[in-house]
Design an enzyme around this catalytic site. Structure first.
Site, PDB file in Angstrom:
ATOM      1  N   ASP A 185      -5.729   2.653  -3.676  1.00 31.43           N
ATOM      2  CA  ASP A 185      -7.016   2.668  -2.977  1.00 31.43           C
ATOM      3  C   ASP A 185      -7.237   3.986  -2.238  1.00 31.43           C
ATOM      4  OD1 ASP A 185      -5.264   2.254  -0.853  1.00 31.43           O
ATOM      5  OD2 ASP A 185      -6.183   0.385  -0.168  1.00 31.43           O
ATOM      6  N   ASP A 221      -1.799   6.178  -3.546  1.00 33.69           N
ATOM      7  CA  ASP A 221      -0.729   5.420  -2.919  1.00 33.69           C
ATOM      8  C   ASP A 221      -0.337   4.279  -3.849  1.00 33.69           C
ATOM      9  OD1 ASP A 221      -3.164   4.176  -2.575  1.00 33.69           O
ATOM     10  OD2 ASP A 221      -2.638   3.274  -0.659  1.00 33.69           O
ATOM     11  N   ASP A 265      -1.076   1.104  -4.138  1.00 33.17           N
ATOM     12  CA  ASP A 265      -2.069   0.189  -4.697  1.00 33.17           C
ATOM     13  C   ASP A 265      -3.355   0.909  -5.097  1.00 33.17           C
ATOM     14  OD1 ASP A 265      -2.886   0.646  -2.072  1.00 33.17           O
ATOM     15  OD2 ASP A 265      -3.583  -1.397  -1.745  1.00 33.17           O
ATOM     16  N   SER A 267       0.808  -1.209   0.000  1.00 31.23           N
ATOM     17  CA  SER A 267       0.000   0.000   0.000  1.00 31.23           C
ATOM     18  C   SER A 267       0.849   1.270   0.000  1.00 31.23           C
ATOM     19  CB  SER A 267      -0.963  -0.036   1.186  1.00 31.23           C
ATOM     20  OG  SER A 267      -1.873   1.026   1.150  1.00 31.23           O
TER      21      SER A 267
END
Length: 455
Positions: free
Chosen positions: A245, A241, A243, A97
């Site tokens: 999300d 970020d 990933d 993340s």
């Protein structure tokens, strides 16, 4: 029983904490948990060690008799959406993340497309540490891994379906997208082009070294992005970020806003459009009390929860509500999928601006203003817990929420002191109506903390 899962998945420094041996054994535990012949979708972001970790996890899954579908490079919310929409039994995302580049991690997704609950995390940990691994018979270990290159397209189509494409197209928006050299570069510009938006992408080449900026989108890491938003005359910018999300917004004046501010705007907008939804939002204690100040007068309740998107998503599903969110830019829109989703959040912001016919800076300027400080002190978790107890005692005369660290409410300020769930550090967040107030609070809190840990 040992502990593997943190706030959101299992994370560690690649080849130091997160080794191929650990990934293999965790893959075995995950496969045992889901069961023989379960269909598991696997994908992830661009981070270093992704092939090592992914193939070790896949080997573990296959050994238990699971059927693995390899989605390749994909944002976490894309894989989560497809796990649910296409009927997979579960999913695994290889990502850390927002953590620094040397980290990677493993997230386990349940059949409903949300990270597995804390209870199920403990079940997987029990399998892992007690070696209750299921071994499938050799005859099952044939043709168990197949490519599944459809995730990103299915996801983009779904996101676009939730907004008014023609209305957004008619406004002629220009948006700067900063996906931090990771997988958001694949999907967010795609979504925006489908909506007729002119896209300016920076840090868009995929690079596990994250050369453009650190993966966490913050006021500090998005300074260059904010300057570009102003220079190109964009309607706004968005930073993801690793990933994708999270979505941190930069307005047309180049100002960077935390996710609780953008969430207050979006929650109000969703409440006005969907009057049949419960008048309730779910957020972490790390969010500003500003959200109560904005939403309570509209008859919208704010439910405070521990930091971590898993708990917020689960509570949003269990009790129903308008949305869930975190101050770090994670926003959950349940009419699409009740998980953090950077591209969906960006599309919703476009819909809001298209309907309001006002600039993002105007909308942010109408929110109550707080000065803020966010900082961190590196220390072990044991020391961080001692520090929290000391702060509780020092501010015992104030209203407190102690479900995750300690959040203290004053008349013209609030602050949160809590141990990080993913790194060895203590996080301190302070907001107040004056700069002097928060600077004095930080000085006092640091003194209390350092005395408690003996430094």
């Amino acid at each position: 029983m040992g502990k593997l899962f943190g706030t959101d998945g299992v994370r560690g420094v690649v080849n130091k904490d997160l080794t191929p041996e650990l990934a293999l054994k965790l893959g075995e535990a995950i496969g045992t948990f889901f069961g023989e012949d379960s269909r598991i979708l696997v994908g992830g972001d661009i981070r270093a060690g992704r092939e090592m970790v992914k193939y070790a996890v896949i080997a573990g899954l296959v050994s238990t008799g699971a059927r693995v579908y390899d989605a390749g490079l994909t944002p976490t919310p894309a894989l989560q959406y497809v796990v649910k929409s296409e009927g997979f039994d579960g999913g695994v995302v290889i990502t850390a993340s927002h953590n620094p580049p040397q980290y990677n991690g493993i997230k386990v997704i349940d059949s409903d497309g949300i990270e597995v609950s804390r209870e199920k995390e403990r079940e997987i940990e029990d399998i892992f540490f007690s070696n209750k691994i299921h071994r499938a018979p050799w005859k099952l270990l044939v043709d168990r891994v197949k490519p599944y290159p459809y995730v990103n397209e299915l996801y983009v189509k779904a996101v676009v379906s939730h907004v008014d494409r023609e209305l957004i197209r008619s406004r002629g928006f220009k948006v700067v997208v900063d996906p931090a050299n990771s997988v958001g570069a694949i999907t967010t510009p795609w979504v925006l082009r489908e909506l007729g938006v002119k896209v300016v992408t920076i840090n868009g080449n995929l690079d596990p070294g994250f050369p453009g900026r650190e993966p966490e989108p913050t006021v500090e890491t998005l300074e260059t992005t904010a300057r570009i938003v102003k220079e190109v005359g964009a309607d706004f910018g968005v930073g993801h970020d690793g990933d994708a999300d999270r979505a941190i917004f930069i307005d047309d004046k180049g100002r960077i806003w935390w996710g609780d501010r953008s969430a207050a705007l979006l929650a109000k907008f969703i409440a006005e459009k969907h009057k049949d939804l419960p008048r309730r939002v779910y957020t972490a204690v790390s969010s500003s009390t500003l959200v109560e100040e904005v939403l309570n007068p509209l008859g919208i309740d704010v439910v405070w929860l521990p930091v971590g998107s898993v708990g917020i998503s689960r509570k949003l599903v269990e009790e129903d509500g308008l949305c869930g969110f975190e101050e770090n830019g994670g926003f959950m829109y349940p009419l699409h999928h009740p998980v953090r989703d950077g591209a969906m959040t960006t599309a919703l912001m476009l819909q809001l601006l298209a309907e309001e016919r006002r600039s993002l800076s105007e909308l942010f300027d109408e929110l109550p203003y707080y000065y803020s400080i966010k900082t961190k002190i590196y220390m072990s978790r044991d020391k961080a817990l001692k520090a929290v107890e000391a702060v509780k005692q020092a501010y015992s005369g104030y209203r407190q929420v102690t479900i995750d660290g300690v959040k203290v409410f004053g008349e013209d300020f609030w602050f949160l002191v809590r141990p990080s769930g993913t790194e060895p550090l203590l996080r301190i967040m302070i907001e107040g109506k004056s700069k002097e107030t928060i600077e004095k609070l930080l000085e006092d809190i640091k003194k209390t903390v350092l005395e408690a840990i003996g430094s």
